[in-house]
Motif scaffolding. Structure first.
Motif, PDB file in Angstrom:
ATOM      1  N   UNK A 130      50.719  83.195  27.314  1.00 16.96           N
ATOM      2  CA  UNK A 130      49.654  82.200  27.454  1.00 16.96           C
ATOM      3  C   UNK A 130      48.809  82.195  26.187  1.00 16.96           C
ATOM      4  N   UNK A 131      48.318  81.020  25.824  1.00 15.45           N
ATOM      5  CA  UNK A 131      47.349  80.863  24.746  1.00 15.45           C
ATOM      6  C   UNK A 131      46.166  80.089  25.292  1.00 15.45           C
ATOM      7  N   UNK A 132      44.958  80.584  25.040  1.00 12.92           N
ATOM      8  CA  UNK A 132      43.734  79.974  25.565  1.00 12.92           C
ATOM      9  C   UNK A 132      42.804  79.573  24.436  1.00 12.92           C
ATOM     10  N   UNK A 133      42.290  78.348  24.508  1.00 15.12           N
ATOM     11  CA  UNK A 133      41.250  77.875  23.597  1.00 15.12           C
ATOM     12  C   UNK A 133      40.224  77.106  24.407  1.00 15.12           C
ATOM     13  N   UNK A 134      38.935  77.364  24.169  1.00 11.98           N
ATOM     14  CA  UNK A 134      37.896  76.584  24.828  1.00 11.98           C
ATOM     15  C   UNK A 134      36.740  76.362  23.859  1.00 11.98           C
ATOM     16  N   UNK A 135      36.213  75.149  23.872  1.00 17.85           N
ATOM     17  CA  UNK A 135      35.137  74.773  22.957  1.00 17.85           C
ATOM     18  C   UNK A 135      33.786  75.143  23.549  1.00 17.85           C
ATOM     19  N   UNK A 136      32.858  75.540  22.681  1.00 23.53           N
ATOM     20  CA  UNK A 136      31.521  75.872  23.165  1.00 23.53           C
ATOM     21  C   UNK A 136      30.764  74.667  23.677  1.00 23.53           C
ATOM     22  N   UNK A 137      30.940  73.528  23.057  1.00 19.30           N
ATOM     23  CA  UNK A 137      30.329  72.272  23.484  1.00 19.30           C
ATOM     24  C   UNK A 137      28.821  72.391  23.693  1.00 19.30           C
ATOM     25  N   UNK A 138      28.089  72.467  22.605  1.00 13.37           N
ATOM     26  CA  UNK A 138      26.630  72.464  22.686  1.00 13.37           C
ATOM     27  C   UNK A 138      26.067  73.788  23.135  1.00 13.37           C
ATOM     28  N   UNK A 139      25.437  73.810  24.322  1.00 10.01           N
ATOM     29  CA  UNK A 139      24.758  75.005  24.808  1.00 10.01           C
ATOM     30  C   UNK A 139      25.657  75.928  25.618  1.00 10.01           C
ATOM     31  N   UNK A 140      26.932  75.601  25.754  1.00  4.02           N
ATOM     32  CA  UNK A 140      27.834  76.450  26.518  1.00  4.02           C
ATOM     33  C   UNK A 140      28.115  77.742  25.762  1.00  4.02           C
ATOM     34  N   UNK A 141      28.170  78.848  26.509  1.00  2.61           N
ATOM     35  CA  UNK A 141      28.478  80.152  25.924  1.00  2.61           C
ATOM     36  C   UNK A 141      29.967  80.471  26.032  1.00  2.61           C
ATOM     37  N   UNK A 142      30.800  79.459  26.270  1.00  8.69           N
ATOM     38  CA  UNK A 142      32.196  79.708  26.602  1.00  8.69           C
ATOM     39  C   UNK A 142      33.179  79.352  25.500  1.00  8.69           C
ATOM     40  N   UNK A 143      32.762  79.375  24.251  1.00  9.43           N
ATOM     41  CA  UNK A 143      33.725  79.171  23.176  1.00  9.43           C
ATOM     42  C   UNK A 143      34.650  80.383  23.119  1.00  9.43           C
ATOM     43  N   UNK A 144      35.956  80.154  23.224  1.00  7.46           N
ATOM     44  CA  UNK A 144      36.857  81.299  23.320  1.00  7.46           C
ATOM     45  C   UNK A 144      38.217  80.985  22.719  1.00  7.46           C
ATOM     46  N   UNK A 145      38.910  82.046  22.351  1.00  8.07           N
ATOM     47  CA  UNK A 145      40.303  81.960  21.947  1.00  8.07           C
ATOM     48  C   UNK A 145      40.972  83.284  22.282  1.00  8.07           C
ATOM     49  N   UNK A 146      42.200  83.188  22.774  1.00  5.92           N
ATOM     50  CA  UNK A 146      42.893  84.403  23.157  1.00  5.92           C
ATOM     51  C   UNK A 146      44.326  84.135  23.552  1.00  5.92           C
ATOM     52  N   UNK A 147      45.050  85.212  23.811  1.00  2.18           N
ATOM     53  CA  UNK A 147      46.453  85.089  24.192  1.00  2.18           C
ATOM     54  C   UNK A 147      46.841  86.273  25.065  1.00  2.18           C
ATOM     55  N   UNK A 148      47.908  86.100  25.823  1.00  2.00           N
ATOM     56  CA  UNK A 148      48.527  87.208  26.547  1.00  2.00           C
ATOM     57  C   UNK A 148      50.033  87.114  26.381  1.00  2.00           C
ATOM     58  N   UNK A 149      50.678  88.259  26.478  1.00  2.00           N
ATOM     59  CA  UNK A 149      52.134  88.341  26.416  1.00  2.00           C
ATOM     60  C   UNK A 149      52.577  89.429  27.378  1.00  2.00           C
ATOM     61  N   UNK A 150      53.565  89.102  28.192  1.00  2.00           N
ATOM     62  CA  UNK A 150      54.033  90.099  29.147  1.00  2.00           C
ATOM     63  C   UNK A 150      55.546  89.990  29.336  1.00  2.00           C
ATOM     64  N   UNK A 151      56.121  91.098  29.804  1.00  2.00           N
ATOM     65  CA  UNK A 151      57.549  91.169  30.134  1.00  2.00           C
ATOM     66  C   UNK A 151      57.667  91.664  31.566  1.00  2.00           C
ATOM     67  N   UNK A 152      58.573  91.061  32.334  1.00  2.00           N
ATOM     68  CA  UNK A 152      58.801  91.512  33.706  1.00  2.00           C
ATOM     69  C   UNK A 152      60.244  91.230  34.098  1.00  2.00           C
ATOM     70  N   UNK A 153      60.920  92.249  34.615  1.00  2.00           N
ATOM     71  CA  UNK A 153      62.289  92.061  35.099  1.00  2.00           C
ATOM     72  C   UNK A 153      62.395  92.330  36.599  1.00  2.00           C
ATOM     73  N   UNK A 154      61.246  92.377  37.284  1.00  2.00           N
ATOM     74  CA  UNK A 154      61.240  92.643  38.722  1.00  2.00           C
ATOM     75  C   UNK A 154      61.030  94.102  39.056  1.00  2.00           C
TER      76      UNK A 154
END
Length: 354
Positions: free
Chosen positions: A166-190
């Motif tokens: 997953x890749x995540x991006x979010x804009x702060x948009x003015x007074x929002x404290x939620x400007x963010x960027x990040x990623x996750x990577x996982x492996x699963x075979x059951x």
């Protein structure tokens, strides 16, 4: 007249065909528990009916439209509520509200308010319990997830064999404290699952919170074991410290000290779940947190130990009952809001999922 009748019939047939390509699913959870908690006030204990023991009650809508060629449109709206009195569980009525596109070849794009990548990896790759990813009434690990959700987010999700990202991006948009960027990577075979995630959130003053986590799990028949590590680092003067360090237990506790004094918080987590019968599961989990302070007047580090055990019995595929016990201990410059450093709890509840 015959032409009009034929036109209506054709329109009705085409409308039915269009609806056949789309599905709308109403889903939800209703969970309530009787809980006993010690040291809520000096020398006192609380007996409560709480609105969510294992899961927070919710009502949601999923929409899927198959547009052909492996392409689908997706919508999710999810509301959280308190089952004990029917009130809204949070200021935002829709805890999730997003629209997206899914390609069978390239993955998904989602736009709107949704879970962040930290919450996604905690609750999937190394969830605390097999039958419930975390305990709603006692969830130290979710206190490390930078608020669990972000507004104004664009998220990409892709599955390629046993590898998922997953890749995540979010804009702060003015007074929002939620400007963010990040990623996750996982492996699963059951059987084996492991992965990690990194998320950076920036406030309106340009101060950053940097969150990192890594861990894994092992599943073999009735046995499930997980182990993980997480770290949150705070810039001095970060406006997000109050939101991200106000408590690890639903605002019942404060693993912080002297306001905005947190420089770094680390947590080591591990647990085991065992399915005794198809209906009966037992599990236990331990969390150890250390906190480094920014103020020279405070001890270099404070510590917290959390422990919980759960027995869960499924009456059916949708309804289960559970018994949970937990214990918390703080040391250093941190304590519960009433000054106590130790607290025990127990609850028995019922959960229905539809």
């Amino acid at each position: 007249m015959k032409k009009a009748t034929l036109a209506v019939a054709v329109l009705a047939a085409s409308t039915s065909a269009a609806w056949a390509q789309s599905s709308v699913t109403l889903y939800g959870i209703v969970d309530a528990a009787a809980r006993y908690t010690t040291n809520t006030n000096p020398g006192q204990s609380d007996k409560q009916l709480i609105p969510g023991g294992l899961s927070q009650s919710r009502l949601g809508v999923n929409v899927t439209e198959d547009m052909g060629g492996g392409l689908k449109a997706l919508v999710n709206m999810e509301h959280r509520f308190n089952s004990d009195n029917g009130t809204v569980a949070a200021a935002d009525f829709w805890r999730q509200a997003w629209v997206g596109l899914q390609s069978s070849e390239f993955g998904q794009i989602r736009l709107g308010r949704q879970y962040n990548i930290l919450f996604d990896i905690y609750t999937s790759t190394y969830a605390s319990f097999r039958y419930s990813p975390y305990i709603e009434a006692y969830k130290p690990e979710i206190g490390m997830s930078a608020g669990a959700r972000q507004d104004n987010m664009v998220k990409y999700l892709g599955q390629f064999g046993n590898v998922y990202g997953e890749i995540q991006l979010s804009a702060g948009e003015g007074n929002s404290q939620n400007k963010s960027e990040g990623f996750l990577l996982r492996y699963s075979d059951g059987t084996y699952g492991f992965g990690g995630a990194y998320l950076q959130v920036t406030d309106t003053a340009g101060k950053k919170v940097k969150a990192t986590t890594i861990g894994g799990s092992y599943t073999s028949g009735p046995l499930y074991v997980n182990l993980s590590w997480a770290e949150n680092k705070f810039d001095t003067g970060s406006l997000l410290q109050a939101a991200y360090t106000s408590g690890l237990l639903n605002a019942q506790s404060a693993l912080n000290a002297a306001g905005s004094s947190v420089a770094k918080r680390e947590m080591l987590m591990g647990g085991v779940t065992y399915q005794l019968t198809p209906q009966f599961n037992i599990g236990a989990h331990y969390w150890h947190a250390t906190q480094t302070h920014q103020l020279a007047s405070l001890p270099g580090k404070s510590k917290a130990d959390f422990f919980a055990a759960v027995a869960d019995y499924a009456f059916s595929k949708r309804t289960d009952a559970y018994l949970e016990v937990d214990y918390t201990k703080f040391s250093g410059a941190v304590a519960f809001q009433n000054g106590a450093t130790k607290r025990g709890g127990a609850m028995v509840g019922v959960r229905h999922r539809f």
